[in-house]
Design a protein around this motif. Structure first.
Motif, PDB file in Angstrom:
ATOM      1  N   ARG A  17       0.832  -1.215   0.000  1.00 45.86           N
ATOM      2  CA  ARG A  17       0.000   0.000   0.000  1.00 45.86           C
ATOM      3  C   ARG A  17       0.865   1.264   0.000  1.00 45.86           C
ATOM      4  N   LEU A  18       1.846   1.276  -0.897  1.00 43.35           N
ATOM      5  CA  LEU A  18       2.761   2.410  -1.001  1.00 43.35           C
ATOM      6  C   LEU A  18       2.321   3.321  -2.145  1.00 43.35           C
ATOM      7  N   PRO A  19       2.010   4.587  -1.874  1.00 42.12           N
ATOM      8  CA  PRO A  19       1.470   5.486  -2.894  1.00 42.12           C
ATOM      9  C   PRO A  19       2.542   6.075  -3.818  1.00 42.12           C
ATOM     10  N   ILE A  20       3.283   5.205  -4.463  1.00 39.73           N
ATOM     11  CA  ILE A  20       4.299   5.608  -5.443  1.00 39.73           C
ATOM     12  C   ILE A  20       3.597   6.131  -6.688  1.00 39.73           C
ATOM     13  N   VAL A  21       4.159   7.151  -7.316  1.00 42.65           N
ATOM     14  CA  VAL A  21       3.658   7.619  -8.608  1.00 42.65           C
ATOM     15  C   VAL A  21       4.721   7.332  -9.659  1.00 42.65           C
ATOM     16  N   MET A  22       4.334   6.589 -10.686  1.00 44.84           N
ATOM     17  CA  MET A  22       5.264   6.217 -11.746  1.00 44.84           C
ATOM     18  C   MET A  22       4.743   6.709 -13.089  1.00 44.84           C
ATOM     19  N   ALA A  23       5.583   7.457 -13.800  1.00 45.94           N
ATOM     20  CA  ALA A  23       5.269   7.852 -15.166  1.00 45.94           C
ATOM     21  C   ALA A  23       5.603   6.686 -16.086  1.00 45.94           C
ATOM     22  N   VAL A  24       4.607   6.186 -16.792  1.00 47.31           N
ATOM     23  CA  VAL A  24       4.812   5.096 -17.753  1.00 47.31           C
ATOM     24  C   VAL A  24       4.613   5.659 -19.152  1.00 47.31           C
ATOM     25  N   VAL A  25       5.681   5.652 -19.934  1.00 44.50           N
ATOM     26  CA  VAL A  25       5.597   6.104 -21.318  1.00 44.50           C
ATOM     27  C   VAL A  25       5.455   4.847 -22.168  1.00 44.50           C
ATOM     28  N   ASN A  26       4.238   4.592 -22.621  1.00 50.26           N
ATOM     29  CA  ASN A  26       3.894   3.301 -23.208  1.00 50.26           C
ATOM     30  C   ASN A  26       4.681   2.982 -24.471  1.00 50.26           C
ATOM     31  N   ARG A  27       5.226   1.775 -24.480  1.00 51.25           N
ATOM     32  CA  ARG A  27       6.023   1.270 -25.602  1.00 51.25           C
ATOM     33  C   ARG A  27       5.826  -0.237 -25.707  1.00 51.25           C
ATOM     34  N   ALA A  28       5.848  -0.737 -26.931  1.00 55.28           N
ATOM     35  CA  ALA A  28       5.654  -2.166 -27.158  1.00 55.28           C
ATOM     36  C   ALA A  28       6.681  -2.997 -26.402  1.00 55.28           C
ATOM     37  N   LEU A  29       6.219  -4.108 -25.865  1.00 55.94           N
ATOM     38  CA  LEU A  29       7.119  -5.064 -25.226  1.00 55.94           C
ATOM     39  C   LEU A  29       7.795  -5.938 -26.283  1.00 55.94           C
ATOM     40  N   THR A  30       9.032  -6.246 -26.064  1.00 53.76           N
ATOM     41  CA  THR A  30       9.750  -7.214 -26.880  1.00 53.76           C
ATOM     42  C   THR A  30       9.100  -8.586 -26.703  1.00 53.76           C
ATOM     43  N   GLY A  31       8.991  -9.399 -27.748  1.00 52.51           N
ATOM     44  CA  GLY A  31       9.580  -9.248 -29.034  1.00 52.51           C
ATOM     45  C   GLY A  31       8.563  -9.344 -30.172  1.00 52.51           C
ATOM     46  N   PRO A  32       8.993  -9.044 -31.413  1.00 58.23           N
ATOM     47  CA  PRO A  32      10.368  -8.647 -31.666  1.00 58.23           C
ATOM     48  C   PRO A  32      10.652  -7.259 -31.105  1.00 58.23           C
ATOM     49  N   ILE A  33      11.914  -6.890 -31.044  1.00 56.96           N
ATOM     50  CA  ILE A  33      12.309  -5.611 -30.460  1.00 56.96           C
ATOM     51  C   ILE A  33      11.666  -4.465 -31.231  1.00 56.96           C
ATOM     52  N   ASN A  34      11.080  -3.556 -30.501  1.00 55.75           N
ATOM     53  CA  ASN A  34      10.429  -2.399 -31.105  1.00 55.75           C
ATOM     54  C   ASN A  34      10.402  -1.292 -30.059  1.00 55.75           C
ATOM     55  N   ILE A  35      10.562  -0.036 -30.489  1.00 54.48           N
ATOM     56  CA  ILE A  35      10.573   1.062 -29.511  1.00 54.48           C
ATOM     57  C   ILE A  35       9.351   1.961 -29.618  1.00 54.48           C
ATOM     58  N   ASN A  36       8.375   1.583 -30.455  1.00 57.16           N
ATOM     59  CA  ASN A  36       7.220   2.457 -30.679  1.00 57.16           C
ATOM     60  C   ASN A  36       6.054   2.107 -29.757  1.00 57.16           C
ATOM     61  N   CYS A  37       4.994   2.875 -29.892  1.00 61.08           N
ATOM     62  CA  CYS A  37       3.905   2.820 -28.911  1.00 61.08           C
ATOM     63  C   CYS A  37       2.944   1.662 -29.124  1.00 61.08           C
ATOM     64  N   ASP A  38       2.662   0.949 -28.090  1.00 57.33           N
ATOM     65  CA  ASP A  38       1.370   0.317 -27.858  1.00 57.33           C
ATOM     66  C   ASP A  38       1.226   0.166 -26.350  1.00 57.33           C
ATOM     67  N   HIS A  39       0.183  -0.479 -25.895  1.00 55.31           N
ATOM     68  CA  HIS A  39      -0.105  -0.515 -24.460  1.00 55.31           C
ATOM     69  C   HIS A  39       0.245  -1.852 -23.818  1.00 55.31           C
ATOM     70  N   SER A  40       1.066  -2.663 -24.491  1.00 53.05           N
ATOM     71  CA  SER A  40       1.358  -3.999 -23.972  1.00 53.05           C
ATOM     72  C   SER A  40       2.124  -3.965 -22.658  1.00 53.05           C
ATOM     73  N   ASP A  41       2.909  -2.908 -22.428  1.00 54.78           N
ATOM     74  CA  ASP A  41       3.678  -2.862 -21.179  1.00 54.78           C
ATOM     75  C   ASP A  41       2.777  -2.650 -19.967  1.00 54.78           C
ATOM     76  N   SER A  42       2.012  -1.582 -19.966  1.00 59.39           N
ATOM     77  CA  SER A  42       1.158  -1.316 -18.799  1.00 59.39           C
ATOM     78  C   SER A  42      -0.009  -2.288 -18.707  1.00 59.39           C
ATOM     79  N   MET A  43      -0.515  -2.746 -19.856  1.00 57.68           N
ATOM     80  CA  MET A  43      -1.598  -3.727 -19.808  1.00 57.68           C
ATOM     81  C   MET A  43      -1.116  -5.055 -19.234  1.00 57.68           C
ATOM     82  N   GLY A  44       0.136  -5.375 -19.455  1.00 56.33           N
ATOM     83  CA  GLY A  44       0.685  -6.578 -18.847  1.00 56.33           C
ATOM     84  C   GLY A  44       0.699  -6.501 -17.329  1.00 56.33           C
ATOM     85  N   ALA A  45       0.735  -5.273 -16.808  1.00 56.43           N
ATOM     86  CA  ALA A  45       0.771  -5.066 -15.357  1.00 56.43           C
ATOM     87  C   ALA A  45      -0.589  -4.669 -14.794  1.00 56.43           C
TER      88      ALA A  45
END
Length: 393
Positions: free
Chosen positions: A99-127
């Motif tokens: 219950r720690l009120p940490i604030v994290m800025a998430v700049v959404n980017r595709a999760l590997t793989g294949p390796i890619n640096i552009n946007c989708d929501h797979s990172d935050s949606m995975g969490a």
């Protein structure tokens, strides 16, 4: 007086951090969020803020250090993207259960793989099931506004949950837009100081953080997290109402666009909402009753509220910018369809995948989706689920 400025989304978030002046920031660089800790470290070096910056060797360590600082009683933050968020996975769950009120800025980017640096929501949606509040921004203004509101929400005594302030990588994080800033003194007054009731460095109240919990205790912890997430929905709306008083900008759990008499509706998140609004306006000029709902808050998920807003729609397209390989659709699709089922909504509802790894989503694309809905509702063609939009032939 509002301050007119031109900023990228990363600059906007970094400026909000500068105005708030948190106690601790631990971070490890990863594209496209690197600029945020880079700018904050510059503010510190220049003497603009007195935040303690902790450079670490990995994202797992950055979340661990942030969690330790927050548990010790500090207002603590971090930022990450993509594989960096995935590397934090273990500690994300610990931060939420503690219950720690940490604030994290998430700049959404595709999760590997294949390796890619552009946007989708797979990172935050995975969490999405880690127990964190998640709010998504359409543009740079919202990235700034959401970040300022995050602390009031996360630190509220009825909530006390960590918070992901999400924005689309490169599309908002690096693109420069006109933005309206709030005076620093007003921001400080709105956010207030962080005064935890219990923390590790409080000698008058010894405590443990993150202890082992066996079977008689673990489920109660999860139930308390669920109650806090439920409480967050009300707190998000209360904080938004107060934020409107100092900014003039109104926020809710989601935004309805030309929904009063809408028959064909796209439900979407993030920067693609702006593109969809253009399509709605274009179709309205042709006499087509198109509308849009932009989901701002994904956790806690506003299922009942969304179902009520969609009760008069004939056709609904739910747009996912992340694949979940589920027979029930993407993250947004499966949750919203479940909510519509509970509400006994019998609208023709289809789930699409779009924009993965930065694939273009245009006004023409959105208009095509509305045409699909018209054809599905009229019976001209059979509804196709889980269609990939913009797939190369």
């Amino acid at each position: 007086m509002a301050i007119r400025e031109r900023m990228s989304g990363n600059e906007a978030v970094a400026h909000a951090i500068k105005q708030i002046n948190p106690d601790v920031m631990a971070a490890f660089p990863i594209t496209p969020s690197t600029e945020i800790p880079q700018m904050v470290s510059t503010f510190i070096a220049n003497g603009d803020i007195d935040t303690e910056f902790i450079p670490v060797e990995s994202e797992h360590s950055s979340m661990s250090a942030t969690m330790g600082a927050c548990a010790a009683g500090a207002r603590a933050i971090t930022a990450t993207s993509s594989c960096g968020l995935a590397y934090m996975w273990e500690v994300l769950y610990v931060a939420a259960s503690d219950r720690l009120p940490i604030v994290m800025a998430v700049v959404n980017r595709a999760l590997t793989g294949p390796i890619n640096i552009n946007c989708d929501h797979s990172d935050s949606m995975g969490a999405r099931d880690a127990g964190w509040i998640q709010i998504y921004a359409e543009n740079n203004q919202e990235a700034y506004d959401n970040y300022i509101q995050a602390f009031r929400i996360a630190e509220h005594p009825d909530v006390k949950l960590p918070f992901m302030a999400c924005q689309d990588g490169f599309i908002t994080s690096h693109a420069v837009e006109n933005i309206s800033l709030i005076e620093t003194e007003k921001v400080k007054e709105f956010v207030g100081s962080y005064e935890p009731e219990n923390f590790l460095l409080n000698a008058d109240m010894p405590m443990a953080v993150g202890p082992y919990a066996n079977s008689p205790f673990y489920m109660e912890t999860k139930m308390n997290q669920r109650i806090a997430m439920k409480n967050a929905k009300k707190v998000i709306l209360e904080v938004a109402e107060e934020f409107e008083k100092i900014s003039g900008r109104k926020y809710g759990l989601f935004e309805e666009y030309r929904m009063d008499d809408a028959e064909y509706v796209i439900v979407i998140m993030g920067s693609a909402a702006g593109t969809t609004k253009e399509a709605v306006d274009e179709l309205r000029e042709q006499g087509i009753k198109a509308g849009m709902i932009k989901v701002r808050v994904f956790r806690p998920f506003p299922g009942a509220e969304l179902a009520a807003a969609l009760e008069n729609a004939k056709g609904i397209a739910i747009m996912d910018r992340a694949e979940s390989f589920s027979g029930c659709g993407g993250p947004l699709g499966s949750e919203l369809k479940a909510a519509l089922y509970d509400a006994k909504n019998e609208s023709t509802t289809v789930n699409y995948f779009y924009g993965l790894a930065g694939r273009d989503y245009t006004v023409e694309t959105a208009c095509g989706i509305y045409q699909d809905l018209i054809d599905y509702v009229s019976g001209k063609q059979e509804a196709e689920q889980f269609k990939y939009i913009g797939l190369r032939k």
